[in-house]
Design a protein around this motif. Structure first.
Motif, PDB file in Angstrom:
ATOM      1  N   LYS A  53       0.866  -1.296   0.182  1.00 25.09           N
ATOM      2  CA  LYS A  53      -0.085  -0.188  -0.158  1.00 25.09           C
ATOM      3  C   LYS A  53       0.775   1.308  -0.010  1.00 25.09           C
ATOM      4  CE  LYS A  53      -4.065  -1.203   2.537  1.00 25.09           C
ATOM      5  NZ  LYS A  53      -4.614  -1.333   3.990  1.00 25.09           N
ATOM      6  N   ARG A  54       2.083   1.250   0.573  1.00 27.50           N
ATOM      7  CA  ARG A  54       2.796   2.513   0.701  1.00 27.50           C
ATOM      8  C   ARG A  54       2.177   3.611   1.363  1.00 27.50           C
ATOM      9  NH1 ARG A  54       8.363   3.794  -0.771  1.00 27.50           N
ATOM     10  NH2 ARG A  54       9.295   1.588  -1.316  1.00 27.50           N
ATOM     11  N   ALA A  55       1.454   3.352   2.443  1.00 25.42           N
ATOM     12  CA  ALA A  55       0.609   4.507   2.905  1.00 25.42           C
ATOM     13  C   ALA A  55       1.235   4.945   4.249  1.00 25.42           C
ATOM     14  CB  ALA A  55      -0.931   3.885   3.249  1.00 25.42           C
ATOM     15  N   GLY A  56       2.452   4.816   4.311  1.00 24.82           N
ATOM     16  CA  GLY A  56       3.350   5.386   5.763  1.00 24.82           C
ATOM     17  C   GLY A  56       2.762   4.597   6.805  1.00 24.82           C
ATOM     18  N   ALA A  57       3.037   3.328   7.000  1.00 32.37           N
ATOM     19  CA  ALA A  57       2.467   2.412   8.255  1.00 32.37           C
ATOM     20  C   ALA A  57       3.818   2.113   9.001  1.00 32.37           C
ATOM     21  CB  ALA A  57       1.895   1.109   7.708  1.00 32.37           C
ATOM     22  N   TYR A  58       3.499   1.881  10.306  1.00 31.97           N
ATOM     23  CA  TYR A  58       4.457   1.598  11.272  1.00 31.97           C
ATOM     24  C   TYR A  58       3.989   0.373  12.063  1.00 31.97           C
ATOM     25  CZ  TYR A  58       2.464   4.562  14.924  1.00 31.97           C
ATOM     26  OH  TYR A  58       1.920   5.148  15.924  1.00 31.97           O
ATOM     27  N   CYS A  59       5.182  -0.417  12.454  1.00 38.36           N
ATOM     28  CA  CYS A  59       4.757  -1.765  13.143  1.00 38.36           C
ATOM     29  C   CYS A  59       5.378  -1.515  14.588  1.00 38.36           C
ATOM     30  CB  CYS A  59       5.354  -2.903  12.243  1.00 38.36           C
ATOM     31  SG  CYS A  59       5.498  -4.499  13.316  1.00 38.36           S
ATOM     32  N   VAL A  60       4.915  -2.030  15.588  1.00 43.07           N
ATOM     33  CA  VAL A  60       5.641  -2.085  16.889  1.00 43.07           C
ATOM     34  C   VAL A  60       5.481  -3.522  17.694  1.00 43.07           C
ATOM     35  CG1 VAL A  60       4.991   0.262  17.627  1.00 43.07           C
ATOM     36  CG2 VAL A  60       3.685  -1.306  17.921  1.00 43.07           C
ATOM     37  N   THR A  61       6.691  -3.893  18.262  1.00 47.32           N
ATOM     38  CA  THR A  61       6.708  -5.065  18.720  1.00 47.32           C
ATOM     39  C   THR A  61       6.971  -4.931  20.348  1.00 47.32           C
ATOM     40  OG1 THR A  61       9.133  -4.907  18.444  1.00 47.32           O
ATOM     41  CG2 THR A  61       7.788  -5.824  16.699  1.00 47.32           C
ATOM     42  N   PRO A  62       5.804  -4.526  21.006  1.00 38.79           N
ATOM     43  CA  PRO A  62       6.097  -4.428  22.591  1.00 38.79           C
ATOM     44  C   PRO A  62       6.066  -5.629  23.234  1.00 38.79           C
ATOM     45  CG  PRO A  62       3.974  -3.494  21.590  1.00 38.79           C
ATOM     46  CD  PRO A  62       4.433  -4.234  20.568  1.00 38.79           C
ATOM     47  N   ASN A  63       7.129  -5.681  24.336  1.00 38.56           N
ATOM     48  CA  ASN A  63       7.376  -6.742  25.337  1.00 38.56           C
ATOM     49  C   ASN A  63       6.537  -6.202  26.582  1.00 38.56           C
ATOM     50  OD1 ASN A  63       8.913  -4.793  26.322  1.00 38.56           O
ATOM     51  ND2 ASN A  63      10.823  -5.967  25.873  1.00 38.56           N
ATOM     52  N   ALA A  64       6.365  -7.148  27.679  1.00 39.97           N
ATOM     53  CA  ALA A  64       5.811  -6.453  28.805  1.00 39.97           C
ATOM     54  C   ALA A  64       6.132  -5.370  29.388  1.00 39.97           C
ATOM     55  CB  ALA A  64       5.834  -7.640  30.066  1.00 39.97           C
ATOM     56  N   GLU A  65       7.678  -5.051  29.263  1.00 39.43           N
ATOM     57  CA  GLU A  65       8.148  -3.930  29.757  1.00 39.43           C
ATOM     58  C   GLU A  65       7.477  -2.542  28.994  1.00 39.43           C
ATOM     59  OE1 GLU A  65      12.454  -4.118  29.010  1.00 39.43           O
ATOM     60  OE2 GLU A  65      12.504  -5.926  30.160  1.00 39.43           O
ATOM     61  N   ILE A  66       7.504  -2.930  27.819  1.00 44.66           N
ATOM     62  CA  ILE A  66       6.768  -1.705  26.807  1.00 44.66           C
ATOM     63  C   ILE A  66       5.391  -1.517  27.164  1.00 44.66           C
ATOM     64  CG2 ILE A  66       6.514  -1.010  24.437  1.00 44.66           C
ATOM     65  CD1 ILE A  66       9.056  -2.276  23.973  1.00 44.66           C
ATOM     66  N   VAL A  67       4.715  -2.562  27.518  1.00 42.12           N
ATOM     67  CA  VAL A  67       3.171  -2.408  27.839  1.00 42.12           C
ATOM     68  C   VAL A  67       3.000  -1.843  29.266  1.00 42.12           C
ATOM     69  CG1 VAL A  67       1.202  -3.885  28.283  1.00 42.12           C
ATOM     70  CG2 VAL A  67       2.651  -4.304  26.524  1.00 42.12           C
ATOM     71  N   TRP A  68       4.114  -2.078  29.887  1.00 42.98           N
ATOM     72  CA  TRP A  68       4.021  -1.471  31.444  1.00 42.98           C
ATOM     73  C   TRP A  68       4.327   0.168  31.195  1.00 42.98           C
ATOM     74  CZ3 TRP A  68       2.753  -2.816  36.235  1.00 42.98           C
ATOM     75  CH2 TRP A  68       2.991  -2.058  37.156  1.00 42.98           C
ATOM     76  N   GLU A  69       5.120   0.341  30.387  1.00 38.79           N
ATOM     77  CA  GLU A  69       5.275   1.877  29.981  1.00 38.79           C
ATOM     78  C   GLU A  69       3.975   2.678  29.268  1.00 38.79           C
ATOM     79  OE1 GLU A  69       9.053   2.584  29.696  1.00 38.79           O
ATOM     80  OE2 GLU A  69       8.555   4.652  29.388  1.00 38.79           O
ATOM     81  N   ALA A  70       3.370   1.880  28.700  1.00 37.94           N
ATOM     82  CA  ALA A  70       2.163   2.455  27.894  1.00 37.94           C
ATOM     83  C   ALA A  70       1.028   2.348  28.861  1.00 37.94           C
ATOM     84  CB  ALA A  70       1.850   1.259  27.046  1.00 37.94           C
ATOM     85  N   MET A  71       1.115   1.576  30.041  1.00 35.24           N
ATOM     86  CA  MET A  71      -0.132   1.616  31.122  1.00 35.24           C
ATOM     87  C   MET A  71       0.220   2.900  31.739  1.00 35.24           C
ATOM     88  SD  MET A  71       0.490  -2.113  32.374  1.00 35.24           S
ATOM     89  CE  MET A  71      -0.448  -1.963  34.086  1.00 35.24           C
ATOM     90  N   HIS A  72       1.504   3.487  31.748  1.00 34.59           N
ATOM     91  CA  HIS A  72       1.680   4.835  32.545  1.00 34.59           C
ATOM     92  C   HIS A  72       1.939   5.921  31.905  1.00 34.59           C
ATOM     93  CE1 HIS A  72       2.411   1.053  35.030  1.00 34.59           C
ATOM     94  NE2 HIS A  72       1.741   1.862  36.111  1.00 34.59           N
ATOM     95  N   MET A 129       8.831   6.640  14.777  1.00 39.34           N
ATOM     96  CA  MET A 129       8.038   6.194  13.678  1.00 39.34           C
ATOM     97  C   MET A 129       6.632   6.793  13.443  1.00 39.34           C
ATOM     98  SD  MET A 129       8.446   1.994  13.850  1.00 39.34           S
ATOM     99  CE  MET A 129       8.033   1.817  15.379  1.00 39.34           C
ATOM    100  N   ALA A 130       5.978   7.126  14.483  1.00 36.22           N
ATOM    101  CA  ALA A 130       4.660   8.041  14.675  1.00 36.22           C
ATOM    102  C   ALA A 130       4.900   9.162  13.936  1.00 36.22           C
ATOM    103  CB  ALA A 130       4.146   7.822  15.896  1.00 36.22           C
ATOM    104  N   LYS A 131       6.035   9.939  14.202  1.00 38.66           N
ATOM    105  CA  LYS A 131       6.358  11.317  13.710  1.00 38.66           C
ATOM    106  C   LYS A 131       6.428  11.003  12.277  1.00 38.66           C
ATOM    107  CE  LYS A 131       9.432  15.018  14.557  1.00 38.66           C
ATOM    108  NZ  LYS A 131      10.579  15.607  15.268  1.00 38.66           N
ATOM    109  N   TYR A 132       7.426  10.410  11.895  1.00 39.88           N
ATOM    110  CA  TYR A 132       7.844  10.330  10.332  1.00 39.88           C
ATOM    111  C   TYR A 132       7.358   9.367   9.350  1.00 39.88           C
ATOM    112  CZ  TYR A 132      11.279  13.395  11.923  1.00 39.88           C
ATOM    113  OH  TYR A 132      12.097  14.531  12.393  1.00 39.88           O
TER     114      TYR A 132
END
Ligand code: UDP
Length: 247
Positions: free
Chosen positions: A28-47, A168-171
């Motif tokens: 599609k080439r529509a400026g997509a990004y992929c994330v690969t969170p582990n539990a530490e990153i989910v913890w970060e996202a929770m807060h 990634m979200a920015k660019y």
């Protein structure tokens, strides 16, 4: 449909399904990004709500660690399994080598991305790597311009969390890259600068323990794992109570 694990919506996919999904996004080439969170990153996202929005804004959210898979199970909505970022990246490199798609490697200390590129090309003959850059830049603009000029189908962004997700979200909307993927320390792995755990440890979900032994400085971050598991248990109890109350 996504599976909610403590506020982060994961795609419930096998490795093959994740690759299929990625192929569609690249096409599609529509400026997509992929994330690969582990539990530490989910913890970060929770807060951190702003960070959580960035993670949930990704077109593909893959469960990178055994901790996330365990959390989903505790919550009573099991995921099909772990899709480790580095394995996903390797499979995607193999795919690009067969389709002629191009790859750009961004991140890690100077010299690492180049060695990772050589090793990936040895492993996947024909893989087109159109550029590399280290992750210790002061000014983003020249780095972004180099990526834009190279115009890759896929960009591995290995700056560590949360820097890579914010980048990634920015660019992603501004660059014409097919798919950006946040992959933490994966370039160190591809370059052989950091060894992965023995296969039996990966199979037994002990990769985290191996990394802790090799890099004890991770203890501060890893302490989030038991906290995450406890939070999942608490959340599950809350959801069960609510379900009973409604039923
Ligand atoms: N890194 C980078 N730029 C920075 C900070 C970190 O390129 O400003 C790189 C670092 O060299 C390492 C990766 O980002 O290769 C983060 O690795 P880590 O193992 O900490 O990440 P994880 O895979 O655990 O998210």
């Amino acid at each position: 449909m996504k599976t909610d694990v403590m506020g982060v919506g994961f795609h419930n996919v096998t490795m093959d399904e994740a690759i299929d999904h990625a192929e569609q996004l690249i096409a599609k080439r529509a400026g997509a990004y992929c994330v690969t969170p582990n539990a530490e990153i989910v913890w970060e996202a929770m807060h951190d709500e702003a960070f959580r929005d960035i993670v949930n804004g990704a077109s593909l959210v893959l469960p990178d660690g055994a901790g996330v898979v365990l959390g989903a199970k505790i919550l009573g909505r099991p995921l099909k399994g772990k899709v480790a970022g580095i394995d996903f990246a390797d499979r995607l490199a193999a795919h690009l080598a067969t389709t002629g798609g191009s790859l750009y490697l961004l991140g890690s200390k100077p010299g690492i991305a180049e060695t990772a590129a050589e090793n990936l090309q040895k492993k996947h003959p024909g893989l087109k790597i159109v550029g590399t850059a280290d992750g210790y830049f002061k000014d983003e603009a020249p780095v972004v311009e180099k990526i834009q000029m190279a115009n890759p189908d896929v960009l591995f962004v290995c700056l560590g969390a949360p820097k890579q997700e914010k980048f990634m979200a920015k660019y992603a909307p501004r660059l014409s890259v097919g798919l950006m993927i946040g992959l933490g320390g994966s370039l160190d792995g591809f370059a052989g600068a950091v060894k992965r755990a023995p296969k039996w440890m990966i199979r037994c979900n002990l990769e985290w323990f191996y990394r802790l032994l090799k890099e004890p400085r991770r203890l501060g971050r890893m302490i989030r794992l038991p906290k995450f598991v406890l939070a999942c248990k608490k959340q599950h109890r809350r959801e069960m109570r609510e379900a009973k109350g409604n039923g």
